[in-house]
Design an enzyme around this catalytic site. Structure first.
Site, PDB file in Angstrom:
ATOM      1  CG  HIS A   1      18.156   2.895  22.233  1.00 46.01           C
ATOM      2  ND1 HIS A   1      19.011   2.840  23.318  1.00 46.01           N
ATOM      3  CD2 HIS A   1      17.301   1.871  22.384  1.00 46.01           C
ATOM      4  CE1 HIS A   1      18.685   1.818  24.075  1.00 46.01           C
ATOM      5  NE2 HIS A   1      17.650   1.206  23.534  1.00 46.01           N
TER       6      HIS A   1
ATOM      7  N   GLY B   1      19.425   8.482  17.649  1.00 48.31           N
ATOM      8  CA  GLY B   1      20.165   7.985  16.494  1.00 48.31           C
ATOM      9  C   GLY B   1      20.061   8.956  15.340  1.00 48.31           C
TER      10      GLY B   1
ATOM     11  CD  GLU C   1       3.379  -6.286   9.581  1.00 53.94           C
ATOM     12  OE1 GLU C   1       4.210  -6.713  10.398  1.00 53.94           O
ATOM     13  OE2 GLU C   1       3.495  -5.214   8.966  1.00 53.94           O
TER      14      GLU C   1
ATOM     15  CB  THR D   1      -0.906   0.010   1.255  1.00 52.60           C
ATOM     16  OG1 THR D   1      -0.078  -0.188   2.419  1.00 52.60           O
ATOM     17  CG2 THR D   1      -1.934  -1.075   1.214  1.00 52.60           C
TER      18      THR D   1
ATOM     19  CB  CYS E   1       6.850   0.116   9.198  1.00 51.95           C
ATOM     20  SG  CYS E   1       7.051  -1.487   8.429  1.00 51.95           S
TER      21      CYS E   1
HETATM   22  C1  UGA Z   1       8.425  -1.474  12.928  1.00 53.85           C
HETATM   23  C2  UGA Z   1       7.779  -1.863  14.267  1.00 53.85           C
HETATM   24  O1  UGA Z   1       8.774  -1.967  15.286  1.00 53.85           O
HETATM   25  C3  UGA Z   1       7.043  -3.198  14.150  1.00 53.85           C
HETATM   26  O2  UGA Z   1       6.358  -3.466  15.362  1.00 53.85           O
HETATM   27  C4  UGA Z   1       6.008  -3.081  13.017  1.00 53.85           C
HETATM   28  O3  UGA Z   1       5.312  -4.299  12.836  1.00 53.85           O
HETATM   29  C5  UGA Z   1       6.724  -2.741  11.736  1.00 53.85           C
HETATM   30  O4  UGA Z   1       7.424  -1.485  11.908  1.00 53.85           O
HETATM   31  C6  UGA Z   1       5.688  -2.635  10.659  1.00 53.85           C
HETATM   32  O5  UGA Z   1       4.849  -1.730  10.705  1.00 53.85           O
HETATM   33  O6  UGA Z   1       5.616  -3.535   9.790  1.00 53.85           O
HETATM   34  P1  UGA Z   1      10.732  -2.092  11.709  1.00 53.85           P
HETATM   35  O7  UGA Z   1      10.413  -0.970  10.768  1.00 53.85           O
HETATM   36  O8  UGA Z   1      11.178  -3.384  11.146  1.00 53.85           O
HETATM   37  O9  UGA Z   1       9.450  -2.423  12.641  1.00 53.85           O
HETATM   38  O10 UGA Z   1      11.929  -1.611  12.645  1.00 53.85           O
HETATM   39  P2  UGA Z   1      12.138  -1.037  14.123  1.00 53.85           P
HETATM   40  O11 UGA Z   1      12.988  -1.960  14.866  1.00 53.85           O
HETATM   41  O12 UGA Z   1      10.866  -0.630  14.725  1.00 53.85           O
HETATM   42  O13 UGA Z   1      13.004   0.256  13.799  1.00 53.85           O
HETATM   43  C7  UGA Z   1      12.509   1.324  12.991  1.00 53.85           C
HETATM   44  C8  UGA Z   1      13.511   2.449  12.953  1.00 53.85           C
HETATM   45  O14 UGA Z   1      13.590   3.120  14.202  1.00 53.85           O
HETATM   46  C9  UGA Z   1      14.942   1.998  12.634  1.00 53.85           C
HETATM   47  O15 UGA Z   1      15.513   2.924  11.734  1.00 53.85           O
HETATM   48  C10 UGA Z   1      15.637   2.032  13.983  1.00 53.85           C
HETATM   49  O16 UGA Z   1      17.014   2.187  13.905  1.00 53.85           O
HETATM   50  C11 UGA Z   1      14.950   3.233  14.596  1.00 53.85           C
HETATM   51  N1  UGA Z   1      15.016   3.259  16.078  1.00 53.85           N
HETATM   52  C12 UGA Z   1      14.399   2.286  16.815  1.00 53.85           C
HETATM   53  C13 UGA Z   1      15.680   4.292  16.711  1.00 53.85           C
HETATM   54  O17 UGA Z   1      16.259   5.211  16.076  1.00 53.85           O
HETATM   55  N2  UGA Z   1      15.704   4.327  18.086  1.00 53.85           N
HETATM   56  C14 UGA Z   1      15.103   3.369  18.827  1.00 53.85           C
HETATM   57  O18 UGA Z   1      15.144   3.460  20.076  1.00 53.85           O
HETATM   58  C15 UGA Z   1      14.436   2.322  18.183  1.00 53.85           C
END
Ligand code: UGA
Length: 440
Positions: A250, A252, A146, A82, A259
């Site tokens: 965190h 960054g 999901e 989407t 997503c």
């Molecule tokens: C995210 C959500 O965490 C999932 O629960 C959700 O299902 C998914 O989107 C989705 O909608 O399909 P994802 O995009 O794989 O998952 O990755 P994350 O681990 O959430 O990280 C997203 C971004 O945030 C990354 O760039 C990560 O480095 C950043 N981040 C995360 C930070 O800068 N600081 C943090 O403390 C955590």
């Protein structure tokens, strides 16, 4: 599984690993050819051996024939993209086409059709109207968002934090999903049954809440830099409040991936349609856009203090993917940084443990992509760490110091110890912590 993309393919493989027969429907002929030949198309922890098991036991099939797949199955999940449109709203044309085709293919059979693709909550009724307008159709539409994160997606499917299903009363979908997820439910996984709109909102609101939380951490980091404080110290203590919690705090280089950027925009666009201004989604979007310049600005400031510019400078970049343990470059802060650097005339040599091939596809020869962290820093005038891969921590830093032309590290993920880096002779600059300058 209609759409053998990342979500559909992983969830489908987990269903198959639980012993079910799963049919993947896709329009991409190249992908179908690869799948039929037994090639796993995604880099994701634990996926390949799981795929191999089911492939070899004949539980998986791959086809472009949606009608036949519907005829041979008890229900289907829609997992097609989407994509965001220019105004931030989601393009639902793929989902709508699938609903139309399944409504026809299922004839008068009662058939559960579950939307996994993330769609705006207010558009679910439009999909139901497509079914209603198909003469005789007994398709029962539901929603089952999901919550998979890249890098842990298989585990997230196998041990979900919660299962949310959105169904209308009396339809076939509820029973189908309850049976499918029975082992989770009886195993104690929180299981929520609600309306499709509510289910979609659970996903949407979570994907705004988490970016808001990260943005808070990033804002505290910017303030900490001005105050001479350590944002980690502040955020750790702040996260110890159980009402706040330590996760997703965190700082960054800004959040990326497919997503959060898409869903914050989509939520904001939906709110506008509903006559509400989403102050929170907008704040996360704005804060993140600013954060994606922060590393670049730190480099510019550092070199301009030395009366130097970035033009012609050799910059080593560690990390291309948007986070560790994935090769996904979508909305990656590393890509944003490299593009900013190239626009400023810098020369980039990059290394990523998994995303090198994707990086080469994107940049061709505009940057050098090498096969080791050490090769990237040879002759570099700055090292910039953008992705939080664990293996970046345990490098031979004395060797790194020796081979770099100018020893400065910009650590976008605060992976390293500032005092130690300074003691090794590096100028060490991280996000939200006081700079540590090495002895010259
Ligand atoms: C995210 C959500 O965490 C999932 O629960 C959700 O299902 C998914 O989107 C989705 O909608 O399909 P994802 O995009 O794989 O998952 O990755 P994350 O681990 O959430 O990280 C997203 C971004 O945030 C990354 O760039 C990560 O480095 C950043 N981040 C995360 C930070 O800068 N600081 C943090 O403390 C955590």
């Amino acid at each position: 599984m209609i759409g053998a993309g990342w979500v559909g393919f992983i969830q489908g493989n987990v269903f198959a690993d639980e012993g079910r027969k799963v049919s993947f429907v896709d329009v991409d002929q190249d992908k179908l050819r690869l799948l039929k030949a037994g090639h796993c198309p995604f880099y994701e922890k634990d996926l390949e051996p799981m795929f191999r098991r089911s492939y070899e036991s004949g539980r998986l099939s791959f086809t472009d024939d949606l009608k036949q797949a519907v005829e041979q199955t008890d229900g289907a999940f829609i997992c097609v993209p989407t994509p965001p449109q220019a105004d931030g709203d989601s393009d639902l044309s793929y989902v709508e086409r699938v609903v139309r085709e399944v409504a026809v293919a299922a004839g008068t059979r009662e058939y559960p059709l579950i939307v996994k693709s993330t769609i705006p909550a207010d558009r679910f009724r439009d999909l139901e109207k497509i079914v209603k307008d198909t003469p005789g159709s007994q398709v029962d539409l539901g929603s089952n968002p999901e919550f998979l994160a890249e890098g842990t997606a298989v585990e997230d499917c196998q041990l979900p934090s919660r299962i949310v299903i959105g169904v209308r009363n009396g339809g076939a979908t509820r029973g189908f999903l309850e049976e499918l997820y029975e082992h989770h439910r009886s195993g104690g996984t929180p299981f929520f049954v609600m309306s499709p709109e509510e289910a979609i909102m659970v996903k949407y609101a979570a994907n705004v809440m988490l970016p808001v939380k990260i943005s808070m951490a990033n804002e505290v980091a910017l303030l900490s830099e001005q105050l001479g404080c350590n944002a980690r110290t502040i955020l750790n203590a702040m996260g110890a409040d159980p009402r706040i919690g330590p996760k997703f705090l965190h700082p960054g280089p800004g959040y990326g991936g497919d997503c959060f950027p898409k869903d914050t925009q989509g939520y904001d666009a939906m709110a506008k349609r509903l006559g509400i201004t989403s102050n929170l989604a907008q704040a996360a979007i704005r804060t993140n856009a600013r954060q994606r310049w922060h590393l670049f600005n730190r480099l510019t400031d550092y070199f301009s203090r030395r009366q130097e510019t970035l033009a012609g400078r050799e910059i080593a970049v560690w990390g291309l993917s948007f986070k560790k343990d994935t090769n996904d470059l979508r909305h990656s802060p590393a890509i944003a940084f490299i593009d900013q650097m190239l626009d400023a005339g810098g020369r980039v040599t990059a290394y990523d443990p998994a995303a090198g091939p994707e990086g080469r596809k994107r940049y061709a020869d505009r940057i050098a992509i090498v096969d080791s962290a050490m090769a990237a820093v040879m002759g570099a005038e700055a090292l910039v760490i953008v992705t939080d891969w664990k293996q970046f921590v345990g490098q031979d830093w004395e060797e790194v110091r020796k081979v770099m032309k100018h020893p400065v590290i910009f650590d976008g993920r605060s992976l390293l110890n500032p005092m130690r880096m300074a003691a090794l002779g590096f100028d060490y600059i991280s996000i939200g912590r006081p700079d540590a300058l090495g002895a010259k």
